[in-house]
Write a protein that holds these residues in place. Structure first.
Motif, PDB file in Angstrom:
ATOM      1  N   GLN A  46       0.887  -1.772  -0.397  1.00  0.00           N
ATOM      2  CA  GLN A  46       0.220  -0.244   0.207  1.00  0.00           C
ATOM      3  C   GLN A  46       0.730   1.307  -0.228  1.00  0.00           C
ATOM      4  N   PRO A  47       0.388   2.294  -0.459  1.00  0.00           N
ATOM      5  CA  PRO A  47       0.921   3.066  -0.393  1.00  0.00           C
ATOM      6  C   PRO A  47       1.193   3.993   0.903  1.00  0.00           C
ATOM      7  N   ALA A  48       2.707   4.993   1.244  1.00  0.00           N
ATOM      8  CA  ALA A  48       2.895   5.354   2.223  1.00  0.00           C
ATOM      9  C   ALA A  48       1.473   6.517   2.001  1.00  0.00           C
ATOM     10  N   LEU A  49       1.460   6.656   3.523  1.00  0.00           N
ATOM     11  CA  LEU A  49       0.775   8.090   3.772  1.00  0.00           C
ATOM     12  C   LEU A  49       0.771   9.655   2.855  1.00  0.00           C
ATOM     13  N   GLU A  50       1.936   9.553   2.816  1.00  0.00           N
ATOM     14  CA  GLU A  50       2.250  10.772   2.426  1.00  0.00           C
ATOM     15  C   GLU A  50       2.209  11.106   0.626  1.00  0.00           C
ATOM     16  N   LYS A  51       2.562   9.463   0.408  1.00  0.00           N
ATOM     17  CA  LYS A  51       2.109   8.764  -1.462  1.00  0.00           C
ATOM     18  C   LYS A  51       0.709   8.547  -1.152  1.00  0.00           C
ATOM     19  N   ASP A  52      -0.118   8.771  -1.231  1.00  0.00           N
ATOM     20  CA  ASP A  52      -1.318   8.110  -1.307  1.00  0.00           C
ATOM     21  C   ASP A  52      -1.738   9.407  -2.307  1.00  0.00           C
ATOM     22  N   LYS A  53      -1.367   9.565  -3.071  1.00  0.00           N
ATOM     23  CA  LYS A  53      -1.882  10.783  -3.972  1.00  0.00           C
ATOM     24  C   LYS A  53      -3.301  10.466  -4.986  1.00  0.00           C
ATOM     25  N   TYR A  54      -3.484   8.629  -4.752  1.00  0.00           N
ATOM     26  CA  TYR A  54      -4.705   8.473  -5.148  1.00  0.00           C
ATOM     27  C   TYR A  54      -5.843   8.174  -4.282  1.00  0.00           C
ATOM     28  N   GLN A  55      -4.832   8.142  -2.605  1.00  0.00           N
ATOM     29  CA  GLN A  55      -6.218   7.937  -1.525  1.00  0.00           C
ATOM     30  C   GLN A  55      -6.544   6.682  -1.581  1.00  0.00           C
ATOM     31  N   ILE A  56      -5.434   5.659  -1.945  1.00  0.00           N
ATOM     32  CA  ILE A  56      -5.903   4.334  -2.236  1.00  0.00           C
ATOM     33  C   ILE A  56      -6.610   3.822  -0.556  1.00  0.00           C
ATOM     34  N   ARG A  57      -5.510   3.773   0.430  1.00  0.00           N
ATOM     35  CA  ARG A  57      -5.961   4.097   2.226  1.00  0.00           C
ATOM     36  C   ARG A  57      -7.389   4.463   2.804  1.00  0.00           C
ATOM     37  N   LYS A  58      -7.985   5.015   2.781  1.00  0.00           N
ATOM     38  CA  LYS A  58      -9.419   5.291   2.671  1.00  0.00           C
ATOM     39  C   LYS A  58     -10.375   4.272   2.692  1.00  0.00           C
ATOM     40  N   ALA A  59      -9.722   3.184   1.308  1.00  0.00           N
ATOM     41  CA  ALA A  59     -10.745   2.151   1.042  1.00  0.00           C
ATOM     42  C   ALA A  59     -10.584   0.964   2.575  1.00  0.00           C
ATOM     43  N   PHE A  60      -9.598   1.032   3.511  1.00  0.00           N
ATOM     44  CA  PHE A  60      -9.538   0.683   4.565  1.00  0.00           C
ATOM     45  C   PHE A  60     -10.160   1.263   5.600  1.00  0.00           C
ATOM     46  N   GLN A  61     -11.262   0.745   5.497  1.00  0.00           N
ATOM     47  CA  GLN A  61     -12.257   1.004   7.334  1.00  0.00           C
ATOM     48  C   GLN A  61     -11.717   0.306   8.224  1.00  0.00           C
ATOM     49  N   ALA A  62     -12.320   0.312   9.458  1.00  0.00           N
ATOM     50  CA  ALA A  62     -12.599  -0.704  10.124  1.00  0.00           C
ATOM     51  C   ALA A  62     -13.804  -0.755  10.892  1.00  0.00           C
ATOM     52  N   SER A  63     -13.990  -2.345  11.043  1.00  0.00           N
ATOM     53  CA  SER A  63     -15.921  -2.569  10.959  1.00  0.00           C
ATOM     54  C   SER A  63     -16.675  -1.652  12.487  1.00  0.00           C
ATOM     55  N   PRO A  64     -17.806  -1.318  12.348  1.00  0.00           N
ATOM     56  CA  PRO A  64     -18.200  -0.569  13.426  1.00  0.00           C
ATOM     57  C   PRO A  64     -17.725  -1.486  14.859  1.00  0.00           C
ATOM     58  N   GLY A  65     -17.717   0.123  15.632  1.00  0.00           N
ATOM     59  CA  GLY A  65     -17.418  -0.760  17.061  1.00  0.00           C
ATOM     60  C   GLY A  65     -15.466  -1.762  16.926  1.00  0.00           C
ATOM     61  N   ASN A  66     -14.820  -1.106  16.029  1.00  0.00           N
ATOM     62  CA  ASN A  66     -13.355  -1.934  15.741  1.00  0.00           C
ATOM     63  C   ASN A  66     -12.675  -0.612  15.203  1.00  0.00           C
ATOM     64  N   ASN A  67     -11.509  -0.240  15.869  1.00  0.00           N
ATOM     65  CA  ASN A  67     -10.727   0.220  15.237  1.00  0.00           C
ATOM     66  C   ASN A  67      -9.447  -0.747  14.044  1.00  0.00           C
ATOM     67  N   LEU A  68      -9.064   1.001  13.412  1.00  0.00           N
ATOM     68  CA  LEU A  68      -7.625  -0.020  12.356  1.00  0.00           C
ATOM     69  C   LEU A  68      -7.180   0.787  12.747  1.00  0.00           C
TER      70      LEU A  68
END
Length: 81
Positions: A46-68
């Motif tokens: 996965q692209p590094a936080l500062e290099k995620d120009k297409y915002q791919i990391r936004k696709a990773f979300q924890a389910s309700p009641g959990n944390n990522l």
């Protein structure tokens, strides 16, 4: 390029999605080297936080009641001799 992002991230992740639209990967610890790895998907790609120009990391979300938790464990790598 956007074509690389589509091939590596979107297309491969779509194959791993379950009936709830979630991807469940595996995290492994090599007991000899003490290094973490992941598979299905390989989260190290996965692209590094500062290099995620297409915002791919936004696709990773924890389910309700959990944390990522996002951590760059390479910065915390320690060697013991």
């Amino acid at each position: 390029s956007i074509d690389t992002m589509i091939a590596i991230f979107f297309t491969s992740l779509q194959r791993l999605v379950d009936h709830d639209s979630r991807v469940h990967g595996s995290i492994n610890l090599n007991t000899e080297t003490r290094q973490l790895s992941s598979r299905r998907p390989n989260l190290r790609n996965q692209p590094a936080l500062e290099k995620d120009k297409y915002q791919i990391r936004k696709a990773f979300q924890a389910s309700p009641g959990n944390n990522l938790i996002v951590a760059d464990y390479m910065d915390n790598y320690n060697c013991a001799s």
